[in-house]
Scaffold this active site. Structure first.
Site, short mmCIF file in Angstrom:
data_model
loop_
_atom_site.label_atom_id
_atom_site.label_comp_id
_atom_site.label_asym_id
_atom_site.label_seq_id
_atom_site.Cartn_x
_atom_site.Cartn_y
_atom_site.Cartn_z
N GLY A 165 17.08 22.76 2.61
CA GLY A 165 15.98 22.07 3.26
C GLY A 165 15.92 20.58 2.99
O GLY A 165 15.06 19.88 3.53
N ARG A 292 29.83 30.27 -0.51
CA ARG A 292 29.59 30.72 -1.88
C ARG A 292 28.80 32.02 -1.84
O ARG A 292 28.40 32.48 -0.78
CB ARG A 292 28.75 29.66 -2.62
CG ARG A 292 27.49 29.29 -1.84
CD ARG A 292 26.57 28.40 -2.62
NE ARG A 292 25.51 27.82 -1.79
CZ ARG A 292 24.41 28.45 -1.40
NH1 ARG A 292 24.22 29.71 -1.75
NH2 ARG A 292 23.51 27.84 -0.66
#
Length: 459
Positions: A165, A292
């Site tokens: 964000g 990831r």
């Protein structure tokens, strides 16, 4: 199989990796800052090495210190977890130069997918739907304003190197675009050292749907179904569930196919996540790929029966995937609640402190991933995540009831957490019906907090 793995991380994900390594008879080396000297990963690992003072830039982000610890302790692999160096392409390259297996994709793939504008262009060429927006990065606020005028407001400004964000701003009218662009770019430079920006059409209050993928070095790629991550505050996830009530079987098949295509297009290897937004009409668009392991990976493990960290380690060792796509079945329903040390009543202000008393829930279908223990300090230097409570049950309603019960058993004394807020969400009619989107918390936060205070007063 790898023999000794350095864990370039901390907290609950470091504990999670240590457990997977132990089950594979892999020795572990935990690195830690002076602030984490008494942490659970330090106590559980085969060996622990201090790499610097509390500030992340001087310890967990200090590539030289991390790699020196890996080489000197005789490691043959490095697991980055999530955050910190996990999506740092230069670090992945340095691991290879030091003769260490980076447990994740190559530096080239991380670069390709880590730059959001470049990833967007790659997905377009691969036929994966993307949100309408700029053709690559926009060099300045004036150019961004021209693009916004062309595609129409509202728009979303995003940092090419962004995540979590940060470096992101919503803009609803032309008057606010230039100041929002400069603000987002300044934040991107501060957080990522890269001020490159691009622009997309803002899909108002979509569902945030992500697909977990696994890819091995032999070219096999599968997806493991979706996670609905639409309960968010400030573009950061608070609760996730799998599967999503918003997807039909046909839509799940199409989105899963595009997630696999996205992984193939970038030559992916390892565990990764392809993220989409889904609008109310059933249209979906690629927004990014996380190269990831994700914080919310446990719910995928619960519905598939696969240990994703174990699979990361197997893939790093050159082994083939244990399943083909037709063998992947989603069984039951799983929900995860992130228990953050923060105060929802004061704009989710971080509230670290000493864990004076801790009681974790248990029972059938309940899992807790945490590095907390009685008396440990939740450090102010790092992320506010204190624990993850995960439940699994045959149906969604049973999973909701199980999570309510688990949160009622959870006791964390010493600092406020968001557990009570999550408990109230589990009773909200829209959540119960599965009719919610990324705007849910913004629209309902005040009423949920009022209900929480009423409940506290009655007790």
């Amino acid at each position: 199989m790898l023999k000794r793995v350095l864990i370039a991380n901390r907290g609950e994900i470091a504990v999670r990796i240590i457990r997977a390594c132990r089950e594979l008879d892999i020795e572990t080396v935990a690195v830690y800052s002076t602030a984490d000297a008494q942490s659970l990963p330090v106590q559980l690992a085969t060996r622990a090495v201090c790499i610097g003072p509390p500030r992340a830039a001087d310890s967990y982000l200090n590539q030289t210190a991390v790699l020196t610890a890996a080489v000197e302790s005789g490691c043959d692999g490095v697991h980055p977890g999530y955050g910190f160096l996990s999506e740092n392409a230069d670090f992945a390259d340095l691991c290879a130069r030091c003769g260490l297996k980076f447990i994740g994709p190559s530096g080239d793939v991380i670069r390709r997918m880590g730059n959001k504008a470049a990833a967007r262009a790659l997905m377009q060429s691969a036929g994966v739907p993307v949100v309408p927006g700029s053709d690559g990065p926009v060099p300045d606020a004036e150019t961004a304003a021209q693009v916004a005028e062309k595609i129409g407001y509202p728009v979303l400004l995003k940092a090419s190197a962004g995540g979590g964000g940060r470096g992101m701003r919503r803009v609803y009218d032309p008057e606010n675009l230039i100041p929002a662009f400069e603000e987002a770019r300044a934040e991107a430079v501060a957080c990522f050292g890269d001020g490159e920006m691009y622009l997309e059409k803002l899909i108002l209050n979509p569902r945030h749907i992500e697909f977990q993928i696994l890819a091995d070095s032999q070219g096999n790629v599968v997806h493991l179904g979706e996670r609905d991550c639409s309960i968010q505050r400030r573009n950061q996830k608070l609760m996730e569930e799998s599967p999503s009530r918003a997807l039909t079987d046909e839509l799940r098949t199409r989105m899963g196919r595009d997630a696999v295509q996205a992984a193939r297009a970038c030559g992916y290897e390892g565990a990764g996540t392809v993220e989409f937004v889904l609008d109310s009409a059933g249209n979906y668009y690629f927004i990014e790929m996380n190269t990831r392991i994700q914080v919310e990976h446990p719910i995928t493990e619960m519905v598939t029966g696969l240990d994703l960290v174990r699979e990361q380690l197997r893939i790093a060792a050159g082994l083939e995937l244990p399943v083909q796509q037709e063998q992947v079945n989603l069984t039951g329903h799983a929900i995860e609640v992130r228990v953050n040390a923060e105060d929802p009543a004061h704009d989710f202000r971080p509230a670290p402190g000493v864990t004076r008393f801790l009681h974790l829930p248990g029972g059938c279908g309940v899992r807790v991933d945490t590095a907390l223990y009685n008396g440990c300090e939740l450090s102010p230097w790092y992320d506010s995540l204190a624990a993850k409570v995960i439940v699994h049950a045959p149906t969604r309603l049973q999973a909701i009831r199980r999570m309510r019960r688990a949160l009622e058993e959870l006791v964390v004394e010493g600092y406020p957490t968001g557990a009570d807020l999550a408990h109230m969400i589990l009773y909200h009619p829209d959540y119960l019906k599965g009719e919610y989107d990324t705007g849910f918390l913004e629209q309902n936060l005040e009423s949920l907090l009022r209900l929480s205070r009423v409940e506290e007063a009655s007790e």
